[in-house]
Scaffold this active site. Structure first.
Site, PDB file in Angstrom:
ATOM      1  N   GLU A  51      27.228 -27.149 -20.827  1.00 28.43           N
ATOM      2  CA  GLU A  51      26.648 -26.301 -21.874  1.00 28.43           C
ATOM      3  C   GLU A  51      26.609 -27.000 -23.228  1.00 28.43           C
ATOM      4  O   GLU A  51      25.704 -26.756 -24.021  1.00 28.43           O
ATOM      5  CB  GLU A  51      27.443 -24.996 -21.994  1.00 28.43           C
ATOM      6  CG  GLU A  51      27.262 -24.040 -20.839  1.00 28.43           C
ATOM      7  CD  GLU A  51      28.294 -24.207 -19.740  1.00 28.43           C
ATOM      8  OE1 GLU A  51      28.334 -23.360 -18.819  1.00 28.43           O
ATOM      9  OE2 GLU A  51      29.075 -25.197 -19.804  1.00 28.43           O
ATOM     10  N   PHE A 113      37.652 -10.949 -16.987  1.00 25.08           N
ATOM     11  CA  PHE A 113      37.333 -12.291 -16.518  1.00 25.08           C
ATOM     12  C   PHE A 113      36.157 -12.860 -17.309  1.00 25.08           C
ATOM     13  O   PHE A 113      35.112 -12.245 -17.412  1.00 25.08           O
ATOM     14  CB  PHE A 113      36.992 -12.257 -15.026  1.00 25.08           C
ATOM     15  CG  PHE A 113      36.587 -13.590 -14.468  1.00 25.08           C
ATOM     16  CD1 PHE A 113      37.489 -14.631 -14.360  1.00 25.08           C
ATOM     17  CD2 PHE A 113      35.284 -13.803 -14.051  1.00 25.08           C
ATOM     18  CE1 PHE A 113      37.116 -15.862 -13.851  1.00 25.08           C
ATOM     19  CE2 PHE A 113      34.890 -15.026 -13.534  1.00 25.08           C
ATOM     20  CZ  PHE A 113      35.809 -16.062 -13.428  1.00 25.08           C
ATOM     21  N   GLN A 114      36.342 -14.025 -17.886  1.00 22.45           N
ATOM     22  CA  GLN A 114      35.347 -14.749 -18.678  1.00 22.45           C
ATOM     23  C   GLN A 114      34.863 -13.939 -19.882  1.00 22.45           C
ATOM     24  O   GLN A 114      33.720 -14.066 -20.319  1.00 22.45           O
ATOM     25  CB  GLN A 114      34.165 -15.200 -17.817  1.00 22.45           C
ATOM     26  CG  GLN A 114      34.566 -16.284 -16.813  1.00 22.45           C
ATOM     27  CD  GLN A 114      33.408 -17.002 -16.176  1.00 22.45           C
ATOM     28  OE1 GLN A 114      32.306 -16.451 -16.033  1.00 22.45           O
ATOM     29  NE2 GLN A 114      33.630 -18.242 -15.766  1.00 22.45           N
ATOM     30  N   LYS A 163      26.174  -7.945 -20.069  1.00 21.16           N
ATOM     31  CA  LYS A 163      25.485  -8.007 -18.788  1.00 21.16           C
ATOM     32  C   LYS A 163      24.789  -6.690 -18.453  1.00 21.16           C
ATOM     33  O   LYS A 163      23.674  -6.690 -17.907  1.00 21.16           O
ATOM     34  CB  LYS A 163      26.476  -8.379 -17.681  1.00 21.16           C
ATOM     35  CG  LYS A 163      25.798  -8.693 -16.345  1.00 21.16           C
ATOM     36  CD  LYS A 163      26.789  -9.282 -15.347  1.00 21.16           C
ATOM     37  CE  LYS A 163      26.080  -9.665 -14.048  1.00 21.16           C
ATOM     38  NZ  LYS A 163      27.023 -10.296 -13.077  1.00 21.16           N
ATOM     39  N   MET A 465      34.899 -47.606 -34.726  1.00 25.54           N
ATOM     40  CA  MET A 465      35.043 -47.230 -36.130  1.00 25.54           C
ATOM     41  C   MET A 465      36.493 -46.899 -36.466  1.00 25.54           C
ATOM     42  O   MET A 465      37.004 -47.286 -37.525  1.00 25.54           O
ATOM     43  CB  MET A 465      34.135 -46.042 -36.455  1.00 25.54           C
ATOM     44  CG  MET A 465      34.130 -45.676 -37.930  1.00 25.54           C
ATOM     45  SD  MET A 465      33.515 -47.020 -38.991  1.00 25.54           S
ATOM     46  CE  MET A 465      31.749 -46.731 -38.880  1.00 25.54           C
TER      47      MET A 465
END
Length: 551
Positions: A51, A113-114, A163, A465
């Site tokens: 993602e 959940f999530q 959802k 760097m």
């Protein structure tokens, strides 16, 4: 017409002219992807490997095209994986709409959940965010998100949708695209006339041009003003490309890794005309020592930037294009020969180090072979600064890099987005081996979609760097910056079904690049650099920009 919330989301995206979406499916966005199944003919969906890669790809798409980038992620870890990409876009003022799925509204606040409060998490790094629990609010939120993202000073907007809202059915009525939100940017003619007077009176003026010039579409107006006033132009990292680097008035990068002529011109100027720039600490160094003899005119669309990092004599708020034209209208034609001769005395020619392959050789060769006609994306580190110093960017939206946040792992995702937005242009992705490890999973996306991206992998077997800073400022105590496990990147590239070439001299590099350009297919060219090659000039952090180290 009655549609599901998911179908309404897609219809609203159509209203905005969206035809490309980057994303990764997951449980909370299954309804959205199910609706996408019915819209395959309209939308091109690019499924990245992660993602974060999707967010960076939407960012690169936006930077290179001027359109609003769009990405989709599921709830929980899918949403949190976009956070770095959202912050990157926010720091660099990039218009993006990030659509995340959320658990059903009845599960909110129950550690489901999530479930994660993604609107709360991203509050400081978005222009605005929406948490949508009701289907009837979806159309307004999507339409407003695009208006906010692209208006005024652009930036990312998050739309989080539960959802059950995506699955519900409700009425949809198509609307024409909303006009961008208008700031109070009516032209302040009186201020422009006063600023033009200061420019006419100045003996050693400098234009300090940032990313706002590119994003406002003001590059042509900047060129016109600079030429009429015979005024040298320095660029921020984000501003590279908004003034042609091969033009005699261009001095290139300014700041911590700015060229001596740029830093010294600003330091000795009597007037700094700051256009679409924010006086970042990496540019100005010690604030009190930045342009100490100069008056400062600050031109910007964001009132919040005025005086935030540097006190100014006067400011002009509004659309950069109109302001620059009004300034030029009231300016005298000038010949500043003496000022240019003084600047020429500060120039320093940088040479490659002996027989070793050096980044400048690579970049000069690539620029010549491509005739400068490429969109360049970078990761973050030494390779980024070498590119900024030595690649001659001629036009806006051709240099895509993480300036404000400094995100390692940004460049390959951004290259994917830029290539999707510009299918007929050559995209060159420049990476260090440290950054490459953070995003090489997106080589799968390059392979899947057969993208002809050329990656120049600068391999100095270190976090270059950071290692350079340890050498200069920590007495050479190289703590965890040497990469000694010798990953075979060519085998990795081959595993993804892509081509790779490993080179350690400029002749072999030239042959590899000619091969990649000859057949129009993508390639990873691993360029072996010495571990001790450093980026010069460098100004120690917090020091005046004229106190640069040359070697």
């Amino acid at each position: 017409m009655e549609l599901s919330g998911a179908h309404i989301v897609l219809e609203c995206l159509k209203e905005q002219g969206v035809d490309t979406i980057f994303g990764y499916p997951g449980g909370a966005v299954i309804p959205l992807y199910d609706a996408l199944y019915d819209n395959k003919e309209h939308f091109s969906h690019v499924r990245t490997s992660h993602e974060q890669g999707a967010a960076h790809a939407a960012d690169g798409y936006a930077r290179s095209s001027g359109k609003v980038g769009v990405c989709i992620a599921t709830s929980g870890p899918g949403a949190t994986n976009t956070v770095t990409g959202i912050a990157t876009a926010y720091m660099d003022s990039i218009p993006m709409v990030v659509i995340t799925g959320q658990v059903a509204s009845g599960l909110l606040g129950k550690d489901s959940f999530q479930e994660v409060d993604i609107t709360g998490i991203t509050l400081p790094i978005t222009k605005h965010s929406f948490c949508i629990k009701d289907i009837e609010k979806i159309p307004g939120a999507i339409r407003e998100a695009f208006a906010i993202a692209s208006s005024g000073r652009p930036g990312p907007v998050l739309v989080d949708i539960t959802k059950d809202a995506l699955m519900a059915k409700g009425p949809y009525e198509r609307q024409e695209k909303l006009k961008e939100q208008q700031n109070d940017d009516s032209l302040d003619v009186a201020s422009c006339i006063e600023a033009a007077r200061l420019i006419n009176e100045a003996q050693r003026p400098v234009i300090y041009a940032g990313g706002g010039v590119s994003y406002s579409g003001g590059a042509d107006q900047l060129l016109y003003l600079a030429v009429k006033g015979d005024i040298p132009v320095v660029n921020t990292l984000m501003g590279l490309g908004n003034f042609p680097r091969t033009h005699p008035l261009s001095l290139g990068l300014v700041g911590m890794h700015g060229l001596p002529e740029s830093n010294m011109a600003v330091t000795n100027s009597d007037l700094v005309i700051a256009v679409g720039s924010r006086f970042s600490d990496r540019v100005i160094g010690a604030v009190n020592a930045f342009a100490p003899k100069a008056k400062v005119i600050h031109i910007d669309i964001d009132r919040g930037e005025i005086g935030k990092n540097k006190a100014v004599e006067m400011s002009i708020l509004g659309d950069i294009r109109g302001i620059l034209l009004e300034l030029a209208k009231n300016m005298f034609q000038k010949n500043r020969k003496d000022w240019h001769q003084e600047i020429d005395g500060w120039r320093h020619e940088f040479q490659s180090s002996g027989q070793r392959l050096h980044a400048k050789q690579i970049l000069d060769c690539a620029w010549e072979k491509l005739k400068g006609d490429a969109i360049v994306t970078t990761e973050v580190g030494q390779h980024q600064m070498w590119t900024a110093q030595h690649w001659k960017f001629e036009s806006p939206r051709t240099f895509i890099t993480s300036g404000g946040l400094g995100t390692m792992g940004f460049g390959l995702g951004a290259a994917i987005g830029a290539q999707i937005a510009n299918p007929h242009r050559k995209i060159v992705h420049i990476a260090g081996d440290g950054s490459f490890r953070m995003n090489c999973n997106e080589l799968a996306t390059v392979a899947t979609y057969k993208l002809p991206i050329i990656t120049l992998l600068f391999n100095n077997q270190s976090l270059g760097m950071v290692r350079q800073w340890q050498h200069l400022f920590n007495s050479g105590r190289y703590s965890e910056t040497d990469i000694q496990d010798n990953v075979d990147y060519m085998k990795l590239v081959d595993a993804y079904g892509l081509r790779g070439r490993k080179v350690d001299n400029i002749k072999d590099f030239e042959l590899a690049l000619e091969e990649a350009l000859g057949d129009g297919k993508g390639m990873v060219i691993e360029c072996m650099l010495h571990q001790d090659e450093s980026v010069y000039p460098i100004v120690p952090p917090g020091q005046p920009i004229q106190d640069y180290i040359l070697e």
